[in-house]
Write a protein that holds these residues in place. Structure first.
Motif, PDB file in Angstrom:
ATOM      1  N   ILE A 195       1.014  -1.192  -0.124  1.00  0.00           N
ATOM      2  CA  ILE A 195       0.133  -0.147  -0.020  1.00  0.00           C
ATOM      3  C   ILE A 195       0.806   1.338   0.000  1.00  0.00           C
ATOM      4  O   ILE A 195       1.842   1.351   0.654  1.00  0.00           O
ATOM      5  N   ASP A 196       0.512   2.205  -0.829  1.00  0.00           N
ATOM      6  CA  ASP A 196       1.173   3.469  -0.937  1.00  0.00           C
ATOM      7  C   ASP A 196       0.935   4.230   0.445  1.00  0.00           C
ATOM      8  O   ASP A 196      -0.209   4.594   0.488  1.00  0.00           O
ATOM      9  N   ALA A 197       1.839   4.477   1.219  1.00  0.00           N
ATOM     10  CA  ALA A 197       1.879   5.098   2.584  1.00  0.00           C
ATOM     11  C   ALA A 197       2.186   6.567   2.648  1.00  0.00           C
ATOM     12  O   ALA A 197       2.087   7.124   3.642  1.00  0.00           O
ATOM     13  N   SER A 198       2.470   6.985   1.379  1.00  0.00           N
ATOM     14  CA  SER A 198       2.892   8.662   1.205  1.00  0.00           C
ATOM     15  C   SER A 198       1.643   9.409   1.172  1.00  0.00           C
ATOM     16  O   SER A 198       1.716  10.485   1.512  1.00  0.00           O
ATOM     17  N   ILE A 199       0.391   9.107   0.968  1.00  0.00           N
ATOM     18  CA  ILE A 199      -0.905   9.483   1.028  1.00  0.00           C
ATOM     19  C   ILE A 199      -1.526  10.033   2.341  1.00  0.00           C
ATOM     20  O   ILE A 199      -0.850   9.399   3.454  1.00  0.00           O
ATOM     21  N   ASP A 200      -2.427  10.617   2.430  1.00  0.00           N
ATOM     22  CA  ASP A 200      -3.362  10.913   3.657  1.00  0.00           C
ATOM     23  C   ASP A 200      -3.603   9.748   4.708  1.00  0.00           C
ATOM     24  O   ASP A 200      -4.068   8.613   3.787  1.00  0.00           O
ATOM     25  N   ALA A 201      -3.219   9.865   5.732  1.00  0.00           N
ATOM     26  CA  ALA A 201      -3.505   8.644   6.714  1.00  0.00           C
ATOM     27  C   ALA A 201      -4.704   7.973   6.660  1.00  0.00           C
ATOM     28  O   ALA A 201      -5.041   6.763   6.518  1.00  0.00           O
ATOM     29  N   SER A 202      -5.959   8.724   6.575  1.00  0.00           N
ATOM     30  CA  SER A 202      -6.970   8.463   6.305  1.00  0.00           C
ATOM     31  C   SER A 202      -7.489   7.551   4.951  1.00  0.00           C
ATOM     32  O   SER A 202      -8.250   6.498   4.840  1.00  0.00           O
ATOM     33  N   GLU A 203      -6.693   7.810   4.077  1.00  0.00           N
ATOM     34  CA  GLU A 203      -6.656   7.047   2.749  1.00  0.00           C
ATOM     35  C   GLU A 203      -6.051   5.822   2.701  1.00  0.00           C
ATOM     36  O   GLU A 203      -6.528   4.721   2.258  1.00  0.00           O
ATOM     37  N   VAL A 204      -4.827   5.827   3.499  1.00  0.00           N
ATOM     38  CA  VAL A 204      -4.154   4.470   3.664  1.00  0.00           C
ATOM     39  C   VAL A 204      -4.920   3.505   4.251  1.00  0.00           C
ATOM     40  O   VAL A 204      -5.135   2.616   4.147  1.00  0.00           O
ATOM     41  N   ALA A 205      -5.776   4.102   5.710  1.00  0.00           N
ATOM     42  CA  ALA A 205      -6.575   3.373   6.405  1.00  0.00           C
ATOM     43  C   ALA A 205      -7.733   2.596   5.492  1.00  0.00           C
ATOM     44  O   ALA A 205      -8.033   1.489   5.899  1.00  0.00           O
ATOM     45  N   ALA A 206      -8.473   3.523   4.793  1.00  0.00           N
ATOM     46  CA  ALA A 206      -9.464   3.179   3.606  1.00  0.00           C
ATOM     47  C   ALA A 206      -8.899   1.726   2.852  1.00  0.00           C
ATOM     48  O   ALA A 206      -9.576   0.829   2.540  1.00  0.00           O
ATOM     49  N   GLN A 207      -7.464   2.126   2.320  1.00  0.00           N
ATOM     50  CA  GLN A 207      -7.101   0.819   1.458  1.00  0.00           C
ATOM     51  C   GLN A 207      -6.811  -0.386   2.381  1.00  0.00           C
ATOM     52  O   GLN A 207      -7.213  -1.427   1.949  1.00  0.00           O
ATOM     53  N   ILE A 208      -6.433  -0.328   3.552  1.00  0.00           N
ATOM     54  CA  ILE A 208      -5.989  -1.395   4.459  1.00  0.00           C
ATOM     55  C   ILE A 208      -7.483  -2.043   4.465  1.00  0.00           C
ATOM     56  O   ILE A 208      -7.513  -3.218   4.559  1.00  0.00           O
ATOM     57  N   TRP A 209      -8.439  -1.105   4.958  1.00  0.00           N
ATOM     58  CA  TRP A 209      -9.777  -1.835   5.516  1.00  0.00           C
ATOM     59  C   TRP A 209     -10.488  -2.457   4.203  1.00  0.00           C
ATOM     60  O   TRP A 209     -10.908  -3.677   4.486  1.00  0.00           O
ATOM     61  N   ALA A 210     -10.028  -2.028   2.882  1.00  0.00           N
ATOM     62  CA  ALA A 210     -10.762  -2.835   1.756  1.00  0.00           C
ATOM     63  C   ALA A 210      -9.775  -4.039   1.740  1.00  0.00           C
ATOM     64  O   ALA A 210     -10.623  -4.795   1.213  1.00  0.00           O
ATOM     65  N   ALA A 211      -8.691  -4.173   1.786  1.00  0.00           N
ATOM     66  CA  ALA A 211      -8.021  -5.283   1.645  1.00  0.00           C
ATOM     67  C   ALA A 211      -8.345  -6.432   2.566  1.00  0.00           C
ATOM     68  O   ALA A 211      -8.663  -7.407   2.238  1.00  0.00           O
ATOM     69  N   LEU A 212      -8.526  -5.683   3.960  1.00  0.00           N
ATOM     70  CA  LEU A 212      -9.067  -6.675   4.890  1.00  0.00           C
ATOM     71  C   LEU A 212     -10.288  -7.285   4.745  1.00  0.00           C
ATOM     72  O   LEU A 212     -10.598  -8.535   4.793  1.00  0.00           O
ATOM     73  N   ASN A 213     -11.302  -6.388   4.290  1.00  0.00           N
ATOM     74  CA  ASN A 213     -12.587  -6.924   3.730  1.00  0.00           C
ATOM     75  C   ASN A 213     -12.662  -8.053   3.066  1.00  0.00           C
ATOM     76  O   ASN A 213     -13.245  -9.044   2.927  1.00  0.00           O
ATOM     77  N   LYS A 214     -11.558  -7.750   1.607  1.00  0.00           N
ATOM     78  CA  LYS A 214     -11.589  -8.516   0.700  1.00  0.00           C
ATOM     79  C   LYS A 214     -11.066  -9.977   0.980  1.00  0.00           C
ATOM     80  O   LYS A 214     -11.433 -11.161   0.663  1.00  0.00           O
ATOM     81  N   ARG A 215     -10.132  -9.892   1.751  1.00  0.00           N
ATOM     82  CA  ARG A 215      -9.376 -11.160   2.302  1.00  0.00           C
ATOM     83  C   ARG A 215      -9.610 -11.852   3.390  1.00  0.00           C
ATOM     84  O   ARG A 215      -9.259 -12.998   3.624  1.00  0.00           O
ATOM     85  N   LEU A 216      -9.898 -11.187   4.561  1.00  0.00           N
ATOM     86  CA  LEU A 216     -10.451 -11.982   5.737  1.00  0.00           C
ATOM     87  C   LEU A 216     -11.849 -11.892   6.107  1.00  0.00           C
ATOM     88  O   LEU A 216     -12.323 -12.939   6.578  1.00  0.00           O
ATOM     89  N   LEU A 217     -12.616 -10.547   5.974  1.00  0.00           N
ATOM     90  CA  LEU A 217     -13.721 -10.426   6.687  1.00  0.00           C
ATOM     91  C   LEU A 217     -14.751 -11.096   5.741  1.00  0.00           C
ATOM     92  O   LEU A 217     -16.165 -11.228   6.077  1.00  0.00           O
ATOM     93  N   SER A 218     -14.568 -11.741   4.373  1.00  0.00           N
ATOM     94  CA  SER A 218     -15.502 -12.404   3.846  1.00  0.00           C
ATOM     95  C   SER A 218     -15.701 -13.799   4.423  1.00  0.00           C
ATOM     96  O   SER A 218     -16.661 -14.720   4.028  1.00  0.00           O
TER      97      SER A 218
END
Ligand code: Z5A
Length: 228
Positions: A195-218
């Motif tokens: 994940i590109d961590a150079s962007i705003d922290a809330s946008e990084v968090a959104a990408q992490i949450w999306a990855a987690l949803n896709k890979r673990l929360l399903s």
């Protein structure tokens, strides 16, 4: 995805990796809050450290004492810390169905001591067999950031305190580190997300949450409790 009853009850293990100042601690805190809101029990921990014994070793390695012993012996110190942390904290939590969010894990040894310290892969394999056995993170979030940005962030946060043993390394070391983490993400795409961590922290968090949803929360049983 159908899980066996034991696997379904077990907590999920998520590690965060990346270079200095990438924002791991920031993102772990944000994810812990989000999991809490979703009704998922999680603990936040870190390496080196995370258990009383391992925190003592953390103090030794970050002071630079381990470096004086040479790369292999310094790696043994990280391995000893990990052994205590896994057995005292990580495994018991996962067995109780608690999720574990860990700031650095074995990929850091591969990157820092392996790629940068030139400790041979077979030595690292042997240490992993002893310390973690078959334990692998279910998901590894690799935060990728240009070295200059990460080092600047870390320097601002550090203020007037002296840099630790790894912060004191130069630009080439940190560039090598970034390459090493990118390579791990490339080699193990099923476990890792870059994940590109150079962007705003809330946008990084959104990408992490999306990855987690896709890979673990399903997976069962967590999807019943969580609204994305
Ligand atoms: N090590 C090893 O060699 N072998 C091993 O096996 C293991 C570890 C497990 C532990 O250091 C050292 O041990 C580590 C590798 C080695 N070396 N170093 N350096 P540590 O635990 O003391 O530190 P760290 O793991 O490197 O993390 P860090 O430098 O503290 O950074 P971070 O946790 O990734 O970042 P942060 O604290 O969340 O954020 C840094 C600053 O940036 C802070 O002021 C934030 O407010 C800010 N920030 C965060 N995100 C953003 C965004 N998106 N935009 C702007 N600003 C931000």
């Amino acid at each position: 995805m159908t899980l066996s009853p034991d696997a379904a009850l077990r907590g999920r293990f998520i590690s965060f990796e990346g270079g200095e100042g990438a924002g791991k601690s920031t993102q772990i805190r944000m994810l812990a809050d989000r999991l809490d809101e979703a009704g998922i029990r999680a603990i936040v921990t870190r390496e080196p450290g995370g258990s009383p014994g391992a925190e003592i070793i953390r103090h030794v390695v970050l002071s630079g004492m381990g470096k004086l012993l040479g790369p292999e012996a310094e790696t043994l110190l990280f391995a000893a810390a990990r052994d205590d942390h896994v057995h005292a904290v990580i495994e018991p939590a996962l067995a109780q169905g608690v999720w574990v969010l860990c700031d650095r894990f074995s990929d850091s040894t591969r990157a820092y001591q392996g790629r940068l310290g030139h400790v041979a892969p077979e030595v690292l394999d042997a240490m992993e067999r002893v310390t973690i056995g078959g334990l692998k993170p279910d998901l590894t979030v690799i935060l990728d950031i240009p070295v200059e940005i990460g080092m600047t962030r870390a320097a601002v946060r550090r203020g007037k305190s002296a840099p630790d043993r790894f912060e004191a390394e130069g630009l080439a070391f940190h560039q090598g580190l970034r390459d090493a983490f990118r390579q791990i993400a490339h080699d193990e795409p099923q476990r890792c997300v870059l994940i590109d961590a150079s962007i705003d922290a809330s946008e990084v968090a959104a990408q992490i949450w999306a990855a987690l949803n896709k890979r673990l929360l399903s997976e069962q049983p967590y999807h019943e409790n969580v609204s994305a």
